[in-house]
Design an enzyme around this catalytic site. Sequence first.
Site, PDB file in Angstrom:
ATOM      1  N   TYR A 114      -6.296  -3.653  -7.094  1.00  0.00           N
ATOM      2  CA  TYR A 114      -7.524  -2.927  -7.089  1.00  0.00           C
ATOM      3  C   TYR A 114      -8.403  -3.165  -7.971  1.00  0.00           C
ATOM      4  O   TYR A 114      -8.840  -4.471  -7.950  1.00  0.00           O
ATOM      5  CB  TYR A 114      -6.678  -1.551  -7.457  1.00  0.00           C
ATOM      6  CG  TYR A 114      -7.404  -0.247  -7.469  1.00  0.00           C
ATOM      7  CD1 TYR A 114      -7.669   0.067  -6.145  1.00  0.00           C
ATOM      8  CD2 TYR A 114      -7.860   0.461  -8.162  1.00  0.00           C
ATOM      9  CE1 TYR A 114      -8.276   1.318  -5.662  1.00  0.00           C
ATOM     10  CE2 TYR A 114      -8.697   1.785  -8.045  1.00  0.00           C
ATOM     11  CZ  TYR A 114      -8.718   1.824  -6.716  1.00  0.00           C
ATOM     12  OH  TYR A 114      -9.397   3.063  -6.528  1.00  0.00           O
ATOM     13  N   LYS A 169       9.791   6.125  17.097  1.00  0.00           N
ATOM     14  CA  LYS A 169       8.982   5.198  17.962  1.00  0.00           C
ATOM     15  C   LYS A 169       8.315   4.100  16.900  1.00  0.00           C
ATOM     16  O   LYS A 169       8.415   2.764  17.258  1.00  0.00           O
ATOM     17  CB  LYS A 169       7.582   6.028  18.616  1.00  0.00           C
ATOM     18  CG  LYS A 169       6.994   4.977  19.765  1.00  0.00           C
ATOM     19  CD  LYS A 169       8.073   4.876  20.735  1.00  0.00           C
ATOM     20  CE  LYS A 169       7.250   4.114  22.080  1.00  0.00           C
ATOM     21  NZ  LYS A 169       6.663   4.838  22.975  1.00  0.00           N
TER      22      LYS A 169
END
Length: 475
Positions: A114, A169
Amino acid sequence: MTAADLKQVSLRMRIQYPLAGSYLGDMLRLIECYGGDISEVRHVAATGSELAQDIVFKASDATGRKLIEINAQQLTGGIVMTMIDEVMQLHLGGKLTTGLKNEILSMEDLSKVYTPGVARVCQAIAANEDAAYEYTIKKNTVAVVSDGTAVLGLGDIGPKAAMPVMEGKAALFKQFAGVDAFPICLDTKDTEEIIAIVKALAPAFGGINLEDIASPRCFEIEARLKQELDIPVFHDDQHGTAIVVLAGILNALKVCGKDIKDVKIVVNGVGAAGIAVSKMLLHAGAVNLIGVDRRGAINRLEVYDKSHWTEFSLISNPFTEAGSLSEVIKGADVFIGLSAPNILQLSDVKSMAKDPIIFAMANPTPEIDPELAAPFVRVMATGRSDFPNQINNVLCFPGIFRGALDCGATDITEDMKLAAARAISSVIEESELSETNIIPNAFDPRVVERIREAVIRAAVDNGVARYPGLLLGSK
């Protein structure tokens, strides 16, 4: 899978009972008495003079489950500790999680992952947007997008109810091809709004998989997104089905000693999947292909209020045959059903050419009972797992996206789809081909890799690969 199969409920009952006595046998008889199909009795634990065991079984439907549950609780000689619906249990909390590629264990790690370190990466991408493929998850991510209007055989059940399917999926993308896919279910049926939302989401993804969107809106949504985005857009209900059907047809024709250019093909059901299948077959060399819907054979002499039917009429049925399914199927070599149960009659099959090929893919009940048709059909395929030659989209979409992502494809072209179909069919060696073996198993590890390589080659040939120099062996 039959309609009865869909109603079955997979259950696991945990019981505890004394070693002495007939409780286990009584419970097994009770379950069978109320229509339960027992598959396994699992030992769990033994404590002193008592046993704990799991009985795994399927109830015939929700009513059967309730009857078993009520009567099991009343059975004397032991206790029912739990009764769990295994399918519901599997979905608790959803089927997906996110994970870290690198652990964050110190302040130094934090400063790299970060701020302030991440700013350097952001600046690199701002200077060259293609760097997002190298330094973010974009290169390996697919959005699985649905509005919940055409979910499986359930119809318009809404975006929240569609989530388990889209999660499933995404799970298949990861399992079969290592693709990180995310389910995105949109609470809108507005075509323009769906297009705008997907375009706004596109920077985070390397590809878009449209799923379970009702026709005819699905046609415009896909066409517009393909035109307006620089990443692959693929409506799996159309093109995944088309690719796997073509793969099966190519091998079925080999079994029968026929050439795709010479055969007569009848496609029953001219919706999204039927049109996509037809276009795929025509692209592969088919000539005499006739689409049939409730009004009969689609042909260019008719006037249609559906624009996709008008377009379809101009590329199909070269001899302008007219009439019902029973009329136009006479002399046909191939029947492909993407329509409704029991619509194909045995007399229709008997009127077909020698060594007919039947792909009856209505689910859960095919256009004709495979066992009824068997004596009169050379090659039979369905969408069901309990018969040979299952036509299953999972054979296609993981591999085609794996290839498209790995070469940074900006589109999935017709040639890439054709290459994928041929790759799937090639998994079955010539020596292995038979009437009951024309399509590979989804778990065959060769499927994804062959599709991947074929898709990359076609993308390079078509000029849609960002990385045309990619080594096919690398990922």
